[in-house]
Every structure is written in C-alpha cells, then in structure tokens.
Design a protein around this motif. Structure first.
Motif, PDB file in Angstrom:
ATOM      1  N   GLY A 114       0.827  -1.214   0.000  1.00 58.62           N
ATOM      2  CA  GLY A 114       0.000   0.000   0.000  1.00 58.62           C
ATOM      3  C   GLY A 114       0.854   1.254   0.000  1.00 58.62           C
ATOM      4  O   GLY A 114       0.348   2.363  -0.170  1.00 58.62           O
ATOM      5  N   LYS A 117       1.480   3.781  -4.965  1.00 58.31           N
ATOM      6  CA  LYS A 117       0.188   4.349  -5.378  1.00 58.31           C
ATOM      7  C   LYS A 117      -0.511   3.433  -6.390  1.00 58.31           C
ATOM      8  O   LYS A 117       0.116   3.029  -7.384  1.00 58.31           O
ATOM      9  CB  LYS A 117       0.432   5.718  -6.026  1.00 58.31           C
ATOM     10  CG  LYS A 117      -0.824   6.515  -6.203  1.00 58.31           C
ATOM     11  CD  LYS A 117      -0.482   7.946  -6.579  1.00 58.31           C
ATOM     12  CE  LYS A 117      -1.747   8.782  -6.472  1.00 58.31           C
ATOM     13  NZ  LYS A 117      -1.497  10.184  -6.627  1.00 58.31           N
ATOM     14  N   PRO A 118      -1.797   3.089  -6.158  1.00 57.35           N
ATOM     15  CA  PRO A 118      -2.499   2.252  -7.121  1.00 57.35           C
ATOM     16  C   PRO A 118      -2.446   2.861  -8.516  1.00 57.35           C
ATOM     17  O   PRO A 118      -2.599   4.071  -8.675  1.00 57.35           O
ATOM     18  CB  PRO A 118      -3.935   2.223  -6.592  1.00 57.35           C
ATOM     19  CG  PRO A 118      -3.806   2.494  -5.141  1.00 57.35           C
ATOM     20  CD  PRO A 118      -2.639   3.430  -5.010  1.00 57.35           C
ATOM     21  N   LEU A 137      -3.371   4.932   4.160  1.00 52.09           N
ATOM     22  CA  LEU A 137      -2.630   3.665   4.182  1.00 52.09           C
ATOM     23  C   LEU A 137      -1.178   3.840   3.722  1.00 52.09           C
ATOM     24  O   LEU A 137      -0.275   3.192   4.255  1.00 52.09           O
ATOM     25  CB  LEU A 137      -3.350   2.610   3.337  1.00 52.09           C
ATOM     26  CG  LEU A 137      -4.682   2.142   3.955  1.00 52.09           C
ATOM     27  CD1 LEU A 137      -5.453   1.272   2.977  1.00 52.09           C
ATOM     28  CD2 LEU A 137      -4.472   1.395   5.266  1.00 52.09           C
ATOM     29  N   SER A 138      -0.952   4.748   2.745  1.00 51.23           N
ATOM     30  CA  SER A 138       0.429   4.959   2.300  1.00 51.23           C
ATOM     31  C   SER A 138       1.225   5.676   3.390  1.00 51.23           C
ATOM     32  O   SER A 138       2.384   5.354   3.652  1.00 51.23           O
ATOM     33  CB  SER A 138       0.455   5.744   0.996  1.00 51.23           C
ATOM     34  OG  SER A 138      -0.128   7.000   1.183  1.00 51.23           O
ATOM     35  N   CYS A 141       2.153   3.096   5.933  1.00 57.83           N
ATOM     36  CA  CYS A 141       3.282   2.241   5.522  1.00 57.83           C
ATOM     37  C   CYS A 141       4.611   2.980   5.655  1.00 57.83           C
ATOM     38  O   CYS A 141       5.599   2.409   6.115  1.00 57.83           O
ATOM     39  CB  CYS A 141       3.101   1.761   4.084  1.00 57.83           C
ATOM     40  SG  CYS A 141       1.767   0.576   3.891  1.00 57.83           S
ATOM     41  N   ARG A 162       7.921  -5.553   2.355  1.00 58.75           N
ATOM     42  CA  ARG A 162       6.648  -4.993   1.858  1.00 58.75           C
ATOM     43  C   ARG A 162       5.837  -6.134   1.275  1.00 58.75           C
ATOM     44  O   ARG A 162       6.089  -6.580   0.154  1.00 58.75           O
ATOM     45  CB  ARG A 162       6.906  -3.937   0.783  1.00 58.75           C
ATOM     46  CG  ARG A 162       7.494  -2.686   1.351  1.00 58.75           C
ATOM     47  CD  ARG A 162       7.704  -1.620   0.283  1.00 58.75           C
ATOM     48  NE  ARG A 162       8.423  -0.517   0.890  1.00 58.75           N
ATOM     49  CZ  ARG A 162       9.219   0.322   0.250  1.00 58.75           C
ATOM     50  NH1 ARG A 162       9.394   0.188  -1.053  1.00 58.75           N
ATOM     51  NH2 ARG A 162       9.836   1.289   0.888  1.00 58.75           N
ATOM     52  N   ARG A 263     -10.847   2.413   2.809  1.00 56.84           N
ATOM     53  CA  ARG A 263     -10.380   1.061   3.137  1.00 56.84           C
ATOM     54  C   ARG A 263     -10.608   0.113   1.976  1.00 56.84           C
ATOM     55  O   ARG A 263      -9.800  -0.768   1.695  1.00 56.84           O
ATOM     56  CB  ARG A 263     -11.218   0.567   4.325  1.00 56.84           C
ATOM     57  CG  ARG A 263     -10.440   0.184   5.466  1.00 56.84           C
ATOM     58  CD  ARG A 263     -11.116  -0.468   6.577  1.00 56.84           C
ATOM     59  NE  ARG A 263     -12.508  -0.340   6.873  1.00 56.84           N
ATOM     60  CZ  ARG A 263     -13.109  -1.084   7.788  1.00 56.84           C
ATOM     61  NH1 ARG A 263     -12.425  -1.984   8.437  1.00 56.84           N
ATOM     62  NH2 ARG A 263     -14.379  -0.942   8.050  1.00 56.84           N
ATOM     63  N   LYS A 265     -10.398   0.574  -1.007  1.00 56.85           N
ATOM     64  CA  LYS A 265      -9.372   0.738  -2.045  1.00 56.85           C
ATOM     65  C   LYS A 265      -8.383  -0.410  -2.059  1.00 56.85           C
ATOM     66  O   LYS A 265      -7.809  -0.741  -3.087  1.00 56.85           O
ATOM     67  CB  LYS A 265      -8.579   2.027  -1.764  1.00 56.85           C
ATOM     68  CG  LYS A 265      -9.096   3.222  -2.479  1.00 56.85           C
ATOM     69  CD  LYS A 265      -8.030   4.288  -2.592  1.00 56.85           C
ATOM     70  CE  LYS A 265      -8.131   5.288  -1.462  1.00 56.85           C
ATOM     71  NZ  LYS A 265      -7.117   6.327  -1.483  1.00 56.85           N
ATOM     72  N   MET A 266      -8.170  -1.035  -0.893  1.00 58.00           N
ATOM     73  CA  MET A 266      -7.225  -2.149  -0.824  1.00 58.00           C
ATOM     74  C   MET A 266      -7.669  -3.303  -1.718  1.00 58.00           C
ATOM     75  O   MET A 266      -6.867  -4.135  -2.110  1.00 58.00           O
ATOM     76  CB  MET A 266      -7.104  -2.653   0.620  1.00 58.00           C
ATOM     77  CG  MET A 266      -6.429  -1.675   1.527  1.00 58.00           C
ATOM     78  SD  MET A 266      -6.434  -2.233   3.221  1.00 58.00           S
ATOM     79  CE  MET A 266      -5.155  -3.435   3.205  1.00 58.00           C
ATOM     80  N   GLN A 271      -1.750  -2.355  -7.467  1.00 55.67           N
ATOM     81  CA  GLN A 271      -0.477  -1.880  -7.995  1.00 55.67           C
ATOM     82  C   GLN A 271       0.271  -3.048  -8.635  1.00 55.67           C
ATOM     83  O   GLN A 271       0.161  -4.180  -8.177  1.00 55.67           O
ATOM     84  CB  GLN A 271       0.436  -1.354  -6.853  1.00 55.67           C
ATOM     85  CG  GLN A 271      -0.175  -0.432  -5.874  1.00 55.67           C
ATOM     86  CD  GLN A 271      -0.910  -1.150  -4.744  1.00 55.67           C
ATOM     87  OE1 GLN A 271      -1.280  -2.320  -4.851  1.00 55.67           O
ATOM     88  NE2 GLN A 271      -1.151  -0.448  -3.662  1.00 55.67           N
TER      89      GLN A 271
END
Ligand code: NAP
Length: 310
Positions: A114, A117-118, A137-138, A141, A162, A263, A265-266, A271
C-alpha cells in the motif's frame, strides 16, 4: 542446539503463527510478544519494562490490528488502533534493540505494498524511491517502515518486507473468500482489471526467515510472488482450483458501503509490484505462480492440513 531466541511481535496471528512454526523447525527458540500474557510469551508492557530477553538473536514484527475487519467501522478511533498497532509496536521493538546490552543481529519488520500508489500503468519495485503519502494507508506504511529504522551506532540489520496480500487457508483474504467461492458464488472485485500483488503464506514466512538467516540482507525487500496478476486472474485461478465458476463479480459499490471507500481501495484498486531485489538476493519462491498457490490452498483444505514443513 538452539540457534538463539527470535522475538516475534504479533506471533499469535495468521502470519505470525506460521512464522513461529517455521522458526522452531529451524531450531530457533521463539518468544512471542502479545497483548495477552501466556507461556513462551511476553506482553508489550513487559518489553517496555524489561527489554528484550537475554540471548535474543533476531526480532521480527508482524503485529497489526486487522484493517479489513468488517465488524469495525472506519472511525478515527479504529484508524488510530490500526496505526498504533503497527507504528508504535515497531518503534517499541526498535527502542528495545537500541537499548539492549547485546543487540540482536537483525530486525525484520513487515509493511505493505500500500506504500505504492495504485495504478494500472506504473510498475514498482524496491528501486522505486519517489514515494509520497497520498492517503492514510500509504502514510501508515511510510511511518511503519520509518519506525523500524535503527540508530546507525547499533550493529543490527533492519529489513522491511513490503508484503502483498497473503494467501493461506487459515487467515487473511482466503479465509473470507473460501465459502463464497466454494459455493460457486465467487468472482472478481469490480472490473477485476486492477492488479493484485500477492504471496503464499508459506513464502512470506520463508522470506522473513531468509531475512533473519542471511547476513547480507538489509533494507527494503518486496514480498510479492514473481507472477504479476490481476484480481480477475486470481478469481479465475481460485475458482478453477475449486472446480467452480467465477462469474459473480463483487460490485465496488458494495465494498465501499461495507468498508468505506478509503479502506475498500485495498480491494478495488491495485499496484503492479515486482520483487526484483528479493529474487536478486537469491530467495526462491515455493509458489511463484497463482495456479500452484491456489491448488495448494484447496488441497490443504481437503486434507485439513495447514502446516508447512519447509
Ligand atoms: N495478511 C495479509 O494479507 C497481510 C498483507 C500485508 C501486510 N500484512 C501485515 O502483516 C501483519 C500481520 O498480518 P496477519 O494477517 O497475520 O494479521 P492477524 O492474523 O490479524 O494478526 C496480527 C497480530 O497482531 C496483534 N494485534 C492485533 N491488534 C493489535 C493491537 N491493537 N495492538 C497490538 N497488537 C495487535 C495480534 O496479536 P495479540 O492478539 O496476540 O496481541 C494478532 O495476532 C499486519 O501488520 C498486517 O498489516 C498482512
């Protein structure tokens, strides 16, 4: 003869329990740090009070409140738990290492893809350095990895793994998806064209153990399988291993409603992540492709076997 003590934060969890089994089979003594006291355990409070046990040769952190717990609303309080359970536990372990009379030789902390970036076009690897905090989330991380950085005066390697989505029969995403897919009700999330960086649970714990045991390994390594797949390719492979169709897409809107968009988005975005450095360091994946991984998950479910002898 024991190879020394490995202290494992979050050793009671899905990844942690597989990791502890593997470490024990490789002749390490394991001490788990948990919120709950128990045999062969210490609590985070014990760590703060007494530091690392004498004879600790390695420290691993795989603690973290489950972000995708559907019973928990994405409130500021819950986000704070998600944050503290990763950043504060990692920082507490880093501090204990720095304060140790005889520091361990390695500290491995998990983090997530995460951090990237997607995107449907960008390709990321450990060589990608222009990382920015574009969402919660980024940011998490980035701070999670930073919390594990040790003072340069301490003679201890720090490795940040990761990890992609971890596939195993007894936890994480597969635990949630097994029943709908088994009933033939599974399918991709949304269009299914988003990437799904993934790794089999046997490989993530082998990779962490590789980082513990291999002297030259330090810095960031990506814990993702060599085969890059989309969400739809995962659904097809998992359904095929179960001899089921994968024709019922899960609408993005439903996930946004259940988990809230930030959330969800995960699952709804992804990616393209490569594990270039992990492979260049000599790590060999036991499950490099999604078909062998899914077949193994289904075989183990049929045999009711979830332990991996490696
Ligand atoms: N599973 C995945 O697909 C995946 C992918 C990428 C990264 N990760 C990361 O890997 C770590 C482990 O994942 P997992 O799937 O093994 O999770 P898990 O099964 O939920 O286990 C995590 C462990 O963290 C501890 N924990 C939970 N909430 C906590 C809190 N509020 N404060 C301190 N400790 C807490 C728990 O130990 P106690 O109850 O014993 O305290 C639990 O056993 C997490 O940080 C996760 O973000 C997982």
């Amino acid at each position: 003869m024991s190879k020394g003590i490995v202290v494992v934060g979050g050793g009671t969890g899905f990844i942690g329990s597989h990791l502890c089994s593997l470490l024990k089979s490789r002749k390490f003594d394991v001490k788990i740090i948990s919120r709950m006291p128990g045999p062969q355990r210490m609590t985070w409070h014990d760590l703060q009070q007494t530091g690392l046990p004498a004879g600790t040769t390695a420290v691993v952190n795989v603690a973290g409140q489950n972000v995708l717990d559907p019973t928990r609303r994405w409130t500021p309080g819950f986000k704070q738990n998600v944050w503290n359970s990763r950043v504060k536990t990692t920082a507490a372990l880093a501090k204990a290492i720095e304060n140790a009379v005889q520091p361990p030789s390695v500290f491995v902390s998990i983090s997530g893809v995460g951090i990237y970036k997607p995107s449907r076009t960008a390709e990321y690897s450990e060589d990608t350095h222009d990382l920015s905090d574009f969402d919660f989330l980024s940011k998490l991380c980035i701070e999670w990895e930073k919390a594990g950085n040790l003072s340069p005066t301490v003679n201890c390697r720090h490795v940040a793994v990761r990890s992609g989505v971890v596939l195993g029969r007894d936890g994480g995403m597969i635990k949630q998806l097994y029943l709908p897919f088994y009933l033939g009700l599974g399918g991709p999330v949304g269009s299914g064209t988003q990437y799904l960086p993934w790794i089999h649970v046997a490989d993530i714990v082998r990779l962490i153990t590789f980082a513990v045991e291999t002297d030259g390994v330090k810095g960031v390594i990506n814990g993702v399988a060599p085969q890059v797949i989309t969400n739809k390719e995962f659904s097809d492979a998992f359904a095929k291993a179960l001899w089921r169709p994968a024709i019922f897409p899960l609408p993005e809107m439903v996930l946004n409603l259940v988990f809230s968009e930030e959330r969800a988005k995960m699952m709804t975005q992804g990616q393209k992540v490569l594990s270039k450095r992990t492979q260049a360091l000599g790590f060999k994946f036991a499950y490099p492709d999604i078909h062998s991984a899914c077949q193994d998950l289904v075989n183990r479910a049929l045999k009711k076997s979830i332990t991996y002898e490696i």
